[in-house]
Structure formats: structure tokens, C-alpha cells
Design a protein around this motif. Sequence first.
Motif, PDB file in Angstrom:
ATOM      1  N   SER A  86     -11.258 -28.407  19.551  1.00  0.00           N
ATOM      2  CA  SER A  86     -11.756 -27.331  18.697  1.00  0.00           C
ATOM      3  C   SER A  86     -13.233 -27.515  18.334  1.00  0.00           C
ATOM      4  O   SER A  86     -13.951 -26.527  18.135  1.00  0.00           O
ATOM      5  N   ALA A  87     -13.714 -28.746  18.268  1.00  0.00           N
ATOM      6  CA  ALA A  87     -15.132 -28.972  17.969  1.00  0.00           C
ATOM      7  C   ALA A  87     -16.028 -28.417  19.074  1.00  0.00           C
ATOM      8  O   ALA A  87     -17.128 -27.937  18.807  1.00  0.00           O
ATOM      9  N   ALA A  89     -15.418 -25.725  20.780  1.00  0.00           N
ATOM     10  CA  ALA A  89     -15.490 -24.280  20.555  1.00  0.00           C
ATOM     11  C   ALA A  89     -16.521 -23.957  19.474  1.00  0.00           C
ATOM     12  O   ALA A  89     -17.296 -23.006  19.604  1.00  0.00           O
ATOM     13  N   LYS A  90     -16.525 -24.748  18.427  1.00  0.00           N
ATOM     14  CA  LYS A  90     -17.499 -24.521  17.349  1.00  0.00           C
ATOM     15  C   LYS A  90     -18.923 -24.699  17.850  1.00  0.00           C
ATOM     16  O   LYS A  90     -19.830 -23.962  17.461  1.00  0.00           O
ATOM     17  N   ALA A  91     -19.126 -25.664  18.729  1.00  0.00           N
ATOM     18  CA  ALA A  91     -20.466 -25.957  19.227  1.00  0.00           C
ATOM     19  C   ALA A  91     -21.042 -24.823  20.077  1.00  0.00           C
ATOM     20  O   ALA A  91     -22.257 -24.653  20.132  1.00  0.00           O
ATOM     21  N   SER A  93     -19.853 -21.483  19.850  1.00  0.00           N
ATOM     22  CA  SER A  93     -19.320 -20.222  19.316  1.00  0.00           C
ATOM     23  C   SER A  93     -20.350 -19.098  19.266  1.00  0.00           C
ATOM     24  O   SER A  93     -19.970 -17.926  19.200  1.00  0.00           O
ATOM     25  N   GLN A  94     -21.625 -19.418  19.312  1.00  0.00           N
ATOM     26  CA  GLN A  94     -22.654 -18.370  19.334  1.00  0.00           C
ATOM     27  C   GLN A  94     -22.736 -17.680  20.693  1.00  0.00           C
ATOM     28  O   GLN A  94     -23.173 -16.540  20.789  1.00  0.00           O
ATOM     29  N   GLN A 104      -5.026 -26.514  19.055  1.00  0.00           N
ATOM     30  CA  GLN A 104      -6.313 -27.209  18.994  1.00  0.00           C
ATOM     31  C   GLN A 104      -6.717 -27.853  20.320  1.00  0.00           C
ATOM     32  O   GLN A 104      -7.874 -28.212  20.507  1.00  0.00           O
TER      33      GLN A 104
END
Length: 128
Positions: A86-87, A89-91, A93-94, A104
Motif C-alpha cells: 500500500s505504501a 500506491a501512496k507514493a 497516487s498523483q 493491502q
Amino acid sequence: MVLVDAPCSNDRSWLFSSDTHQATLRLMRRKELSWLQFQLLRSAIKALRPGGSLVYSTCTLSKAENSDVINLTLDSCSNVVPVDISAMAKAVSQEFTFLGGLQQHELLVLPERGRAWGPMYVAKLKKI
């Protein structure tokens, strides 16, 4: 690390197309592909050393070819565990739009008109 870039129904090639005959053939083929994908994944797991990681990837929106294959693998292989990505995806996400509601250990990049990517499914597993 092993990458299983599994043969799949390749949704992008017909997602924005109006060829209904080709779409019908691809949907029929999906039933066969999930079993092949599962067999490829099991073979890759056998090749891994304990502690090794595996990434499973497709270019389809099909739950049967994505989450269902991973869940079947996790249910049938006691020496494999999911890895939280999931980290990642956050990295990014833009840049990417992800389908919500997945576990996850899996991501599904959604296709967008005017963008050159998606669908792209990724899941990560580790051999214990």
C-alpha cells in the motif's frame, strides 16, 4: 525476486474499442486463463527460495484473473504470505488512479482516456 507477468485477457486492447465480437471472444477466454495463471504462479513459488518475494502482474480488470488467482494461491500454498504494498500506491497516487477496496498486498491501476497505462494489476507474495 520472481516476476510472473501472466498472460491475461488484456483489457486495454479492447477497452476503448467498439468491436463486440472481439470482446465476446476475450470474455470466453477468461474462463481458461485463470487456471493457467494459477499454475504459473504455483510454479514460480516452487522456484523461490524461502524468504524470496514474488510479484504477480496482469493487464486486466478481471477479478477472476487477479484477486481470485491470488486468493486461490494463498489458500492452497501454506508456505506463502501476502506482502503489504500500500505504501507504493501512496507514493505514486498523483500519477495513477487505483481501484479501492482491494487487500493491502494488491493494486489495480485503472485505465483512463488519454493516458497510456492501465489496467495493471500487481500483487506481492513472500515464501516463508
